[in-house]
Design a protein around this motif. Structure first.
Motif, short mmCIF file in Angstrom:
data_model
loop_
_atom_site.label_atom_id
_atom_site.label_comp_id
_atom_site.label_asym_id
_atom_site.label_seq_id
_atom_site.Cartn_x
_atom_site.Cartn_y
_atom_site.Cartn_z
N PHE A 5 -2.96 6.21 -24.73
CA PHE A 5 -2.79 6.96 -23.49
C PHE A 5 -2.70 8.44 -23.83
O PHE A 5 -2.22 8.81 -24.91
N ASN A 6 -3.11 9.28 -22.88
CA ASN A 6 -2.85 10.70 -23.09
C ASN A 6 -1.36 10.96 -22.86
O ASN A 6 -0.69 10.20 -22.17
N LYS A 7 -0.85 12.00 -23.44
CA LYS A 7 0.58 12.27 -23.39
C LYS A 7 1.08 12.51 -21.96
O LYS A 7 2.18 12.12 -21.62
N LYS A 8 0.26 13.13 -21.13
CA LYS A 8 0.65 13.41 -19.75
C LYS A 8 0.93 12.11 -19.00
O LYS A 8 1.93 12.00 -18.27
N LYS A 9 0.07 11.13 -19.16
CA LYS A 9 0.23 9.84 -18.47
C LYS A 9 1.53 9.16 -18.89
O LYS A 9 2.26 8.63 -18.06
N ILE A 10 1.84 9.20 -20.17
CA ILE A 10 3.05 8.54 -20.65
C ILE A 10 4.30 9.30 -20.21
O ILE A 10 5.29 8.70 -19.83
N ARG A 11 4.23 10.62 -20.23
CA ARG A 11 5.41 11.43 -19.87
C ARG A 11 5.79 11.29 -18.40
O ARG A 11 6.94 11.47 -18.05
N VAL A 12 4.84 10.98 -17.55
CA VAL A 12 5.14 10.80 -16.13
C VAL A 12 6.18 9.69 -15.95
O VAL A 12 7.14 9.84 -15.20
N ASN A 13 6.01 8.58 -16.65
CA ASN A 13 6.94 7.46 -16.50
C ASN A 13 8.35 7.81 -16.96
O ASN A 13 9.32 7.43 -16.31
N ILE A 14 8.48 8.52 -18.06
CA ILE A 14 9.82 8.87 -18.53
C ILE A 14 10.46 9.87 -17.58
O ILE A 14 11.65 9.81 -17.29
N PHE A 15 9.68 10.81 -17.06
CA PHE A 15 10.20 11.79 -16.11
C PHE A 15 10.67 11.10 -14.82
O PHE A 15 11.77 11.37 -14.33
N VAL A 16 9.85 10.21 -14.28
CA VAL A 16 10.23 9.47 -13.07
C VAL A 16 11.48 8.62 -13.33
O VAL A 16 12.41 8.59 -12.51
N GLY A 17 11.52 7.96 -14.47
CA GLY A 17 12.67 7.12 -14.80
C GLY A 17 13.96 7.90 -14.90
O GLY A 17 14.98 7.52 -14.31
N LEU A 18 13.93 9.00 -15.63
CA LEU A 18 15.14 9.80 -15.78
C LEU A 18 15.56 10.45 -14.47
O LEU A 18 16.76 10.55 -14.17
N THR A 19 14.59 10.87 -13.67
CA THR A 19 14.90 11.46 -12.37
C THR A 19 15.55 10.43 -11.44
O THR A 19 16.56 10.73 -10.78
N CYS A 20 15.01 9.23 -11.39
CA CYS A 20 15.59 8.18 -10.55
C CYS A 20 17.00 7.82 -11.00
O CYS A 20 17.90 7.65 -10.17
N ILE A 21 17.21 7.71 -12.29
CA ILE A 21 18.54 7.39 -12.79
C ILE A 21 19.52 8.51 -12.46
O ILE A 21 20.65 8.26 -12.03
N ALA A 22 19.09 9.76 -12.62
CA ALA A 22 19.96 10.89 -12.28
C ALA A 22 20.31 10.88 -10.79
O ALA A 22 21.48 11.10 -10.42
N LEU A 23 19.32 10.63 -9.94
CA LEU A 23 19.59 10.56 -8.50
C LEU A 23 20.55 9.42 -8.16
O LEU A 23 21.45 9.57 -7.34
N GLY A 24 20.36 8.28 -8.80
CA GLY A 24 21.24 7.14 -8.56
C GLY A 24 22.67 7.44 -8.97
O GLY A 24 23.61 7.16 -8.22
N ILE A 25 22.85 8.02 -10.14
CA ILE A 25 24.20 8.36 -10.61
C ILE A 25 24.82 9.41 -9.69
O ILE A 25 26.00 9.30 -9.31
N PHE A 26 24.05 10.42 -9.33
CA PHE A 26 24.56 11.46 -8.44
C PHE A 26 25.00 10.86 -7.10
O PHE A 26 26.08 11.17 -6.60
N ASN A 27 24.16 10.02 -6.51
CA ASN A 27 24.51 9.41 -5.22
C ASN A 27 25.73 8.51 -5.32
O ASN A 27 26.57 8.49 -4.41
N ILE A 28 25.87 7.77 -6.39
CA ILE A 28 27.02 6.88 -6.56
C ILE A 28 28.31 7.70 -6.72
O ILE A 28 29.34 7.38 -6.13
N LEU A 29 28.26 8.76 -7.49
CA LEU A 29 29.45 9.58 -7.73
C LEU A 29 29.79 10.49 -6.55
O LEU A 29 30.96 10.82 -6.35
#
Length: 140
Positions: A5-29
């Motif tokens: 895969f090109n690096k951009k394609k792979i980085r999208v998934n890690i960015f989306v994952g970390l963003t979703c987890i951050a939003l979830g933690i923020f909303n819970i707290l």
């Protein structure tokens, strides 16, 4: 051989994952009233990070023993025998390998530049008539 895969394609998934987890933690707290969507962010984030790790390990395509296969987490991949390919179509940089019974689409925008050159080399070495491949020019 792995077609990466090109690096951009792979980085999208890690960015989306970390963003979703951050939003979830923020909303819970941040809120007293917990809703299902707060936890859904965590689940979606975990799935996106799992997708990232899977893509990082397996990469986009594998060419092995005359077979080319897509490595897609959700089982939508597939495989095809290179010896069975009768026609290769190229449109907008993408490739479609066609046999008598199957079509196998390769999305070139997902592929790293170095790996794309390797893929083109493998496909150009298939024993196809010049009119059935975009890699060989017809001789006059």
């Amino acid at each position: 051989m792995k077609i990466k895969f090109n690096k951009k394609k792979i980085r999208v998934n890690i960015f989306v994952g970390l963003t979703c987890i951050a939003l979830g933690i923020f909303n819970i707290l941040e809120t007293d009233k917990k809703e299902w969507s707060d936890f859904a962010y965590l689940v979606l984030g975990a799935l996106a990070i799992t997708h990232y790790l899977y893509d990082l390990k397996t990469q986009y395509l594998t060419i092995n023993n005359g077979t080319i296969s897509k490595n897609i987490l959700y089982g939508l991949g597939g495989k095809i025998q290179l010896k069975d390919v009768t026609l290769i179509k190229s449109y907008a940089g993408d490739f479609t390998l066609i046999t008598n019974s199957k079509k196998f689409k390769i999305d070139a925008e997902f592929i790293d530049d170095t790996s794309l050159e390797k893929l083109k080399e493998v496909l150009s070495n298939l024993n196809l008539a010049p009119e059935n491949t975009p890699f060989k020019k017809q001789e006059a």
